[in-house]
Scaffold this active site. Sequence first.
Site, PDB file in Angstrom:
ATOM      1  N   GLN A 117       0.821  -1.220   0.000  1.00 20.56           N
ATOM      2  CA  GLN A 117       0.000   0.000   0.000  1.00 20.56           C
ATOM      3  C   GLN A 117       0.853   1.267   0.000  1.00 20.56           C
ATOM      4  O   GLN A 117       2.050   1.228   0.304  1.00 20.56           O
ATOM      5  CB  GLN A 117      -0.885   0.014   1.242  1.00 20.56           C
ATOM      6  CG  GLN A 117      -1.945  -1.066   1.257  1.00 20.56           C
ATOM      7  CD  GLN A 117      -2.894  -0.894   2.424  1.00 20.56           C
ATOM      8  OE1 GLN A 117      -2.974  -1.730   3.291  1.00 20.56           O
ATOM      9  NE2 GLN A 117      -3.618   0.217   2.451  1.00 20.56           N
ATOM     10  N   HIS A 118       0.197   2.369  -0.310  1.00 15.34           N
ATOM     11  CA  HIS A 118       0.667   3.750  -0.045  1.00 15.34           C
ATOM     12  C   HIS A 118       1.785   4.284  -0.930  1.00 15.34           C
ATOM     13  O   HIS A 118       1.953   5.497  -1.009  1.00 15.34           O
ATOM     14  CB  HIS A 118       1.156   3.924   1.400  1.00 15.34           C
ATOM     15  CG  HIS A 118       0.217   3.469   2.466  1.00 15.34           C
ATOM     16  ND1 HIS A 118      -1.013   4.023   2.657  1.00 15.34           N
ATOM     17  CD2 HIS A 118       0.350   2.495   3.414  1.00 15.34           C
ATOM     18  CE1 HIS A 118      -1.600   3.428   3.695  1.00 15.34           C
ATOM     19  NE2 HIS A 118      -0.798   2.495   4.149  1.00 15.34           N
ATOM     20  N   ASP A 167      -2.306  -4.821  -0.484  1.00 17.69           N
ATOM     21  CA  ASP A 167      -2.046  -6.210  -0.062  1.00 17.69           C
ATOM     22  C   ASP A 167      -2.909  -6.640   1.118  1.00 17.69           C
ATOM     23  O   ASP A 167      -3.364  -7.794   1.166  1.00 17.69           O
ATOM     24  CB  ASP A 167      -0.559  -6.460   0.193  1.00 17.69           C
ATOM     25  CG  ASP A 167       0.104  -5.475   1.150  1.00 17.69           C
ATOM     26  OD1 ASP A 167      -0.576  -4.587   1.697  1.00 17.69           O
ATOM     27  OD2 ASP A 167       1.326  -5.610   1.343  1.00 17.69           O
TER      28      ASP A 167
HETATM   29  O1  LIG Z   1       1.512   0.196   4.885  1.00 21.07           O
HETATM   30  C1  LIG Z   1       0.967  -0.886   5.054  1.00 21.07           C
HETATM   31  C2  LIG Z   1      -0.442  -0.968   5.512  1.00 21.07           C
HETATM   32  O2  LIG Z   1      -1.029   0.273   5.749  1.00 21.07           O
HETATM   33  C3  LIG Z   1       1.756  -2.134   4.824  1.00 21.07           C
HETATM   34  O3  LIG Z   1       1.079  -3.272   5.259  1.00 21.07           O
HETATM   35  C4  LIG Z   1       2.139  -2.235   3.349  1.00 21.07           C
HETATM   36  O4  LIG Z   1       0.975  -2.531   2.587  1.00 21.07           O
HETATM   37  C5  LIG Z   1       3.282  -3.213   3.112  1.00 21.07           C
HETATM   38  O5  LIG Z   1       2.923  -4.528   3.271  1.00 21.07           O
HETATM   39  P1  LIG Z   1       3.932  -5.783   3.321  1.00 21.07           P
HETATM   40  O6  LIG Z   1       4.853  -5.684   2.173  1.00 21.07           O
HETATM   41  O7  LIG Z   1       4.613  -5.759   4.636  1.00 21.07           O
HETATM   42  O8  LIG Z   1       3.013  -6.971   3.195  1.00 21.07           O
END
Ligand SMILES: O=C(CO)[C@@H](O)[C@H](O)COP(=O)(O)O
Length: 463
Positions: A76-77, A231
């Site tokens: 995300q983000h 994700d």
């Molecule tokens: O920033 C967030 C949720 O807000 C994280 O969960 C990212 O989405 C990264 O995910 P992973 O790579 O650790 O699964």
Amino acid sequence: MEPTVVIGVDSSTQSTKALAVRVDTGEVLARARSPHTVSEGGRRETDPEVWWQALRTTLEALSAHPASAISIGGQQHGLVTLDASGEALRPALLWNDVRSAPQAEALVARFGAKHWAERFGSVPGASFTVAKWAWLRENEPAVAAATAGVRLPHDFLTERLTGQAVTDRGDVSGTGWWASDTETYDDAVLTTVGLDEALLPRVLAPGAPAGTTLPGLPLPPGIPVASGTGDNAAAALGLGLTPGRSALSLGTSGTVYTPSTNRPTDPTGTVAGFAGAHGGWLPLACTLNCTQAVDKIAGLLSLSREAVEPNRTITLLPFLDGERTPNLPLASGTLTGLRHDTTPGHILQAAYDGATYTLLAALDLVLAVDDRPSDEPLLLIGGGARGTAWRQTVRRLSGRAVQIPDADDLVALGAAAQAAALLTGEQPTDIAARWGTSAGPVYDPIERDEAALESLRAALGTT
Ligand SMILES: O=C(CO)[C@@H](O)[C@H](O)COP(=O)(O)O
Ligand SMILES: Nc1ncnc2c1ncn2[C@@H]1O[C@H](COP(=O)(O)OP(=O)(O)O)[C@@H](O)[C@H]1O
């Protein structure tokens, strides 16, 4: 007759994982993985071309199973800035890059935490895309001025597959410029950060396809591509989560979430009020320091991940990357309680405890959004869920029953369920339920380790 196959992809922080899945049974016919590189030091950046090459590599590895549809879940983000031809102008700024903390703070001060919570569902921290864009404008104004398109990581990949500049409701809710109360881009925030809405992707209606595959890819041309999503929202689909059923993900990030029917509006910022990819809401709390932080500490101690010893005196806050929950982006790790009889194994156990505690504390807030306390087993997913020390730590600090799905790669399975939904017309959560993706052993509750919890509360000043 050959079974109908879909491909689900998880383009996460450390790697791309792709699955070829039978639509009728959910059987995973083949899986492929390709690693990413993330810059170190004070930066957390990845060139979007790394994700694209990793996606191509995994799709080529699955080409013995021609797909009828595909979908991309992604971290995300992250801020992806494109030129007019769709090439990245610079590496993407990732969710765990905390250089944008001052910009997040200024944005919260500008509108007030209450307004952010009520209008956007979340009080933005350094992870949110809006803070990253504000950082870019201040620190690399020439890049910001040259930007012709702003995308999230999974949007970038979906656009490479389809040629369509689109996003989904779930992941756009983590940008900070999409208002969850009206489900529209917010003019006031976009004006404040100097971002033209024309640079942003179109938000698809839940369940609407992104388009079809372009020719020349390691995929059959013209197959439908689902919207994809972030994700965590993808894993929620992949587990078939319904309100009150919660998951804890142990990956680069630690996350805890449960779908809700109420729209989250937490003014403290602990709970991010994300939208579900296919409707509803997904209140979530996220930490920056999870499996990698604990692995790092094991490495410093020259121990294997599992070489923990029951700890009585040590408290370790593993904030090696700064932290998001609690919101301490400039923090570093701290270790207290050392004695002559302290062993490396005690310190390692304390690292697991420190990484797990804040997630479990936030779980109560996540469940409170629907005021639906749940004693259903907590589903444990992500790479860390394979480790005994992680499982035991979650059980000991939560006092909850814990379930470990047999299925790996729940994010990619959720994306596969989104792709399958385009073919069958079902809801992805119903498909996941039909596939039995959350099935796996349930571990009974054990007594909560109140002494460890008390030490952690004291260390964090939350007693
Ligand atoms: O920033 C967030 C949720 O807000 C994280 O969960 C990212 O989405 C990264 O995910 P992973 O790579 O650790 O699964
Ligand atoms: N058997 C295992 N035991 C404990 N941790 C593991 C195991 N296998 C992988 N991991 C952890 O899983 C992490 C990767 O998890 P993953 O969910 O794939 O991360 P991400 O989605 O953020 O890329 C690694 O940092 C590693 O520490």
